[in-house]
Design an enzyme around this catalytic site. Sequence first.
Site, PDB file in Angstrom:
ATOM      1  N   ASP A 179     -20.584  22.972  46.195  1.00 23.15           N
ATOM      2  CA  ASP A 179     -21.654  22.236  46.858  1.00 23.15           C
ATOM      3  C   ASP A 179     -21.864  22.828  48.258  1.00 23.15           C
ATOM      4  O   ASP A 179     -21.996  24.037  48.392  1.00 23.15           O
ATOM      5  CB  ASP A 179     -21.313  20.744  46.886  1.00 23.15           C
ATOM      6  CG  ASP A 179     -22.509  19.869  47.258  1.00 23.15           C
ATOM      7  OD1 ASP A 179     -23.338  19.608  46.388  1.00 23.15           O
ATOM      8  OD2 ASP A 179     -22.609  19.465  48.433  1.00 23.15           O
ATOM      9  N   TYR A 202     -28.648  18.424  55.267  1.00 20.76           N
ATOM     10  CA  TYR A 202     -29.809  18.808  54.452  1.00 20.76           C
ATOM     11  C   TYR A 202     -30.988  19.161  55.356  1.00 20.76           C
ATOM     12  O   TYR A 202     -31.696  20.145  55.120  1.00 20.76           O
ATOM     13  CB  TYR A 202     -30.179  17.669  53.499  1.00 20.76           C
ATOM     14  CG  TYR A 202     -29.208  17.506  52.362  1.00 20.76           C
ATOM     15  CD1 TYR A 202     -29.444  18.118  51.127  1.00 20.76           C
ATOM     16  CD2 TYR A 202     -28.052  16.756  52.501  1.00 20.76           C
ATOM     17  CE1 TYR A 202     -28.548  17.986  50.078  1.00 20.76           C
ATOM     18  CE2 TYR A 202     -27.149  16.619  51.462  1.00 20.76           C
ATOM     19  CZ  TYR A 202     -27.397  17.237  50.249  1.00 20.76           C
ATOM     20  OH  TYR A 202     -26.509  17.103  49.215  1.00 20.76           O
ATOM     21  N   HIS A 221     -19.641  19.322  38.577  1.00 19.18           N
ATOM     22  CA  HIS A 221     -19.958  19.713  39.943  1.00 19.18           C
ATOM     23  C   HIS A 221     -18.781  19.487  40.887  1.00 19.18           C
ATOM     24  O   HIS A 221     -18.562  20.271  41.807  1.00 19.18           O
ATOM     25  CB  HIS A 221     -21.166  18.885  40.400  1.00 19.18           C
ATOM     26  CG  HIS A 221     -21.645  19.193  41.769  1.00 19.18           C
ATOM     27  ND1 HIS A 221     -22.363  20.332  42.071  1.00 19.18           N
ATOM     28  CD2 HIS A 221     -21.516  18.509  42.943  1.00 19.18           C
ATOM     29  CE1 HIS A 221     -22.660  20.326  43.361  1.00 19.18           C
ATOM     30  NE2 HIS A 221     -22.160  19.239  43.917  1.00 19.18           N
TER      31      HIS A 221
END
Length: 436
Positions: free
Chosen positions: A223, A362, A414
């Site tokens: 990630d 982000y 993930h």
Amino acid sequence: MFNQQTKRPTALTRRALLVNGAVVATLAVFGSQMAVVEAGAQALASNDIRPFRVNVSAESLADLRRRLAATRWPEAETVDDRSQGVQLSRLQALVRYWETDYDWRKAEQKLNSLPQFLTKIDGVDIHFIHVRSPHADAMPLIMTHGWPGSIFELLKVIGPLTDPTAHGGSAQDAFHLVLPSIPGFGFSEKPQGTGWNPDRIARTWDVLMKRIGYKEYASQGGDWGAIISDSMGRQAPEGLLGIHVNRIERSTTIPPEVGKALKNGDPAPENLSEEEKTVFNEAREFLSKGFGYAAIMGTRPQTIGYSLADSPVGLAAWFYDKLADWVFTRGEPERAFTRDEILDNITLYWLTNTGPSSSRIYWENSANTAMPGIITVPVAVTIFPGEVYRPPEHWAERAYPNLIYYNKVDKGGHFAAWEEPELFSVEVRAAFKSLR
């Protein structure tokens, strides 16, 4: 011992010498009375590495329970699947356990059983766990978590990676581990200004490793940890031996014609293989139905931040939705993790109020206009079947011209280190074997 041809230290002796400063620093932090640590203690004080322990107040835990009890619930979804988001019955069951039976003190004890530290770099206090292997020639490795994960997602691999002989490996597989919390996550400080994108964090990690005393080291991540490791690979600081990632950035690996078709909503190009068409279709599904969370945090982290800071149930729903989307057991994170494991992670975010601050990475990444460079360091890749994007090897080579290891495994998603710690550890050992 020296190589008789080059007169340089052999790998064994050289690495032992390189990590010696870290040994001294660790001993100094824990108050050893040995004379050998005196010089290390002085260096430690100048670099301001401080021991850290978690100690959340009883008032904070009581406030959490009051808020959980006072939740105003919405009505149930109008479909019989997850297409509208987290299902009411699933979240209510988790929150009921959170309010009545969950014990944060056990999570606290788990963290406090490990050597934790704080150090200020570039004006921000960085929290990290530092666990040295009992094997002196172990490779130093910095491992970085992602979102909505935390250092909790990496704790299960500490034993297998630092002490491989107790977990089916050999002493030659050992690592000294440094597990930092990303700025704005967990117990790391929240940046007060902008600019804390993956490139800046990558530079910070290099400072951290060298401050601890590791002149040579490797980096691993999934990630955001993978994106940060990629940034380290592009920067290629002196001493970075290589990187291993279990998540690959789509934009740097996908062929231009495939990316254009995705962007325009066109069908998959006819010349793609069946494997490539599967990857294309999965990418389209993710971009059309699973990317909303990133679009919100990439453009309006402050707006979503009010809900994440004020409502523990809102925070839990936001995180649970992505756990359900990305685990190998799609839609059922409880089959991948215990309820306590899920809540350890969510409660960490709640108690540190890092739902909003963690969202900003982000936004920072979206605002980062720096052109990506070529990753020249050795790169190893493991593809877990539950990952969102699983490019074939020849696509991965577009981003990693020095790809030294590529492997597909048969289980795990993930959150690979969290879901499949033993398999993940085997992959990390294999990934760096040729760099020792």
